[in-house]
Design a protein around this motif. Structure first.
Motif, PDB file in Angstrom:
ATOM      1  N   VAL A  60      14.341  21.479  14.131  1.00 37.92           N
ATOM      2  CA  VAL A  60      15.123  22.580  13.536  1.00 37.92           C
ATOM      3  C   VAL A  60      15.726  23.508  14.580  1.00 37.92           C
ATOM      4  N   HIS A  61      15.754  23.065  15.834  1.00 38.60           N
ATOM      5  CA  HIS A  61      16.354  23.935  16.861  1.00 38.60           C
ATOM      6  C   HIS A  61      17.050  23.084  17.922  1.00 38.60           C
ATOM      7  N   THR A  62      18.336  22.806  17.682  1.00 35.23           N
ATOM      8  CA  THR A  62      19.133  22.086  18.681  1.00 35.23           C
ATOM      9  C   THR A  62      20.464  22.807  18.902  1.00 35.23           C
ATOM     10  N   HIS A  63      21.055  22.534  20.047  1.00 39.63           N
ATOM     11  CA  HIS A  63      22.363  23.113  20.404  1.00 39.63           C
ATOM     12  C   HIS A  63      23.259  22.018  20.952  1.00 39.63           C
ATOM     13  N   MET A  64      23.848  21.213  20.069  1.00 37.02           N
ATOM     14  CA  MET A  64      24.799  20.215  20.530  1.00 37.02           C
ATOM     15  C   MET A  64      26.127  20.917  20.858  1.00 37.02           C
ATOM     16  N   PHE A 151      19.942  32.698   9.528  1.00 36.14           N
ATOM     17  CA  PHE A 151      20.844  33.427  10.414  1.00 36.14           C
ATOM     18  C   PHE A 151      20.063  33.868  11.645  1.00 36.14           C
ATOM     19  N   LYS A 152      20.592  33.488  12.816  1.00 39.47           N
ATOM     20  CA  LYS A 152      19.883  33.805  14.047  1.00 39.47           C
ATOM     21  C   LYS A 152      20.538  34.984  14.753  1.00 39.47           C
ATOM     22  N   LEU A 153      19.680  35.923  15.130  1.00 38.52           N
ATOM     23  CA  LEU A 153      20.119  37.101  15.881  1.00 38.52           C
ATOM     24  C   LEU A 153      19.317  37.158  17.174  1.00 38.52           C
ATOM     25  N   VAL A 240      12.003  32.224  17.009  1.00 32.99           N
ATOM     26  CA  VAL A 240      12.315  30.935  17.639  1.00 32.99           C
ATOM     27  C   VAL A 240      11.689  30.859  19.022  1.00 32.99           C
ATOM     28  N   HIS A 241      11.509  29.661  19.490  1.00 33.08           N
ATOM     29  CA  HIS A 241      11.002  29.331  20.837  1.00 33.08           C
ATOM     30  C   HIS A 241      10.035  30.352  21.431  1.00 33.08           C
ATOM     31  N   LEU A 242       8.926  30.570  20.733  1.00 30.31           N
ATOM     32  CA  LEU A 242       7.918  31.515  21.236  1.00 30.31           C
ATOM     33  C   LEU A 242       7.214  30.898  22.451  1.00 30.31           C
ATOM     34  N   THR A 315      12.690  21.804  19.650  1.00 32.08           N
ATOM     35  CA  THR A 315      12.945  21.596  21.087  1.00 32.08           C
ATOM     36  C   THR A 315      13.807  22.645  21.769  1.00 32.08           C
ATOM     37  N   ASP A 316      14.705  23.320  21.016  1.00 29.34           N
ATOM     38  CA  ASP A 316      15.742  24.143  21.670  1.00 29.34           C
ATOM     39  C   ASP A 316      16.566  23.254  22.614  1.00 29.34           C
ATOM     40  N   HIS A 317      16.771  22.012  22.186  1.00 25.58           N
ATOM     41  CA  HIS A 317      17.537  21.037  22.985  1.00 25.58           C
ATOM     42  C   HIS A 317      18.908  21.606  23.354  1.00 25.58           C
TER      43      HIS A 317
HETATM   44 ZN   LIG Z   1      18.129  28.017  21.124  1.00 31.69          ZN
END
Ligand SMILES: [Zn+2]
Length: 465
Positions: A60-64, A151-153, A240-242, A315-317
């Motif tokens: 649930v955390h990727t950045h393509m 929604f991410k802030l 996210v990504h703690l 992953t925060d890929h």
């Molecule tokens: Zn990220």
């Protein structure tokens, strides 16, 4: 097309049992012992003897293709979802970006255009909000209805993604009305920028100082602050990504007092440490935010996974080549693009470190990489479960096969691996996405464009807390 997966051990978040799975078209049609013996026929039978059958993993955390620091994260939706499939991940949720001054709609449309016709497995979107104003607040309601309910802030990256407390609180209030979820990148960016500038002025410009500048307490402070704001707005919040025990303590305290606070960590924070950021500019390979921490934080995070203070591993890929992209930060760590590759290795790393390492059960492993994210992000039980009627996103997983992670062998479009040379036990043999075999014994058998947009519902966060 009917496919029978026979003789495996079905492993779900709730329990494990020997059984067969019949796939008809895109869905799971039947479960039971010895279905062939009971007269069930299929076009293809996959023998899963000695293997697990697990629900396809969900990242649930990727950045393509994320624009960052004058360049773009290198994996496209095609290459990134293909790599995901090799690693047993059959759904991703990527972050669409609203750029300053434009609408959420424009940002979301741009991400739909990147993914449609290209993704190999299914995908959903969260929305990054850079501006919180009357227009974007109204747009949030429409996105929730369109299946983009998160929604991410950011409390980090002043001048780029940063939102102040007023903006965060207003967005939280809006989710109180529309049922959505605020996700927070929680680090005190303004304070970090002061420390980073002081370090650079003192001639400390190597990537290691990226890690030094971003104190754990800056993450702990921001995590506590945004959770308190969410409590005031009476809404859920997802961190996210703690990475730091300081932040984990804030989440645990919040959960202990009954707050709807949720958090994920990522493999890099469980397996890598600040030590990896030394060795001169080589450390740029490990520059991400929050940064890698000293090893004692790792133990705390594993405990957080065991005790459900952390509910998800994503992953925060966000891959950048070492040669040609990470290079932008030579002579100033602040200019190294932030992000690591990881979408392919998460499931195996967690199996190796968690299940083989004796830290948690195989059922908890499935929960952390598939079922937990499916529930929190409105995809359950269509995704993240092995039940009749669910999407046939399935992995035949060999818990005994070992492999060595390397840039040469991986399928992510990036020129290095953070885990180069690490041996892991556990690997995906056959991967199905909505009934189609997309990976079989190391060969890609899927097709570009097979992946579909996942229209997600807002979850019942109070029940999940
Ligand atoms: Zn990220």
């Amino acid at each position: 097309m009917r496919t029978l997966i026979a003789n495996g051990t079905i492993v779900t978040a709730d329990g494990s049992y020997p059984g067969d799975v019949l796939v008809d078209g895109e869905r799971i049609a039947q479960l039971g012992a010895d279905l062939a013996g009971a007269g069930v026929t299929a076009d293809e039978t996959i023998d899963a003897s000695g293997k697990y059958v697990i629900p396809g993993a969900i990242d649930v955390h990727t950045h393509m293709e994320l624009p960052f620091g004058g360049t773009f994260a290198k994996d496209t939706f095609e290459s990134g979802t293909r790599a995901a499939a090799f690693g047993g991940t059959t759904s991703i949720v990527d972050f669409a970006v609203q750029s300053r001054g434009s609408s959420l709609r424009d940002g979301l449309d741009a991400w739909h255009a990147k993914a449609a016709g290209n993704a190999v497995v299914d995908y959903g979107f969260h929305m990054i909000m850079s501006d919180v104003n009357d227009d974007t607040l109204a747009e949030m309601d429409r996105l929730v209805e369109e299946g983009v309910p998160d929604f991410k802030l950011f409390t980090a990256y002043p001048g780029v993604f940063f939102s102040d407390d007023a903006a965060i609180f207003r967005a939280m209030q809006q989710t109180g009305k529309n049922g959505g979820l605020i996700m927070m990148h929680a680090e005190n960016g303004p304070a970090i920028d002061i420390v980073a500038a002081d370090l650079v002025a003192a001639g400390k410009t190597d990537p290691l100082y990226h890690g030094i500048a971003r104190y754990p307490v800056f993450e702990g402070e921001a995590t506590n602050r945004v959770i308190r704001l969410a409590e005031a707005a009476q809404v859920p919040v997802y961190i996210v990504h703690l990475s730091a025990s300081d932040a984990l303590n804030a989440v645990r305290d919040a959960r202990d007092r009954g707050s709807m606070a949720f958090a994920e960590t990522c493999p890099q924070y469980l397996f890598l440490s600040l030590d990896d950021m030394g060795n001169g500019f080589e450390g740029a390979k490990f520059v991400c935010s929050p940064p890698l921490r000293t090893p004692e934080h790792q133990d705390q995070l594993w405990t957080g996974l065991q005790k459900d203070d952390l509910q998800v591993v994503s992953t925060d890929h966000c891959p950048f080549d070492f040669h040609g992209q990470k290079d932008l930060g030579r002579g100033d760590f602040r200019k190294v693009p932030n992000g690591l590759p990881g979408v392919e290795d998460r499931v195996d790393l967690l199996h190796d470190g968690g299940v083989v390492g004796g830290r948690f059960s195989r059922e908890r492993w499935v929960d952390l990489v598939s079922t937990g994210p499916a529930k929190l992000f409105g995809m359950y039980p269509r995704k993240g479960s092995i039940t009749v009627g669910a999407d046939a996103d399935l992995v035949v997983y060999d818990p005994n096969r070992t492999r060595v992670i390397s840039a040469e062998a991986h399928h992510m479009d990036v020129d290095y691996s953070c885990y180069e040379g690490r041996s892991v036990q556990g690997a995906s043999d056959v991967v199905l996405s909505r009934g189609s075999v997309v990976v079989r014994n190391g060969e890609f058998t899927g097709r570009k464009g097979h992946g579909q947009f996942i229209r997600r519902a807002a979850a019942d966060y109070a029940r999940l807390a």
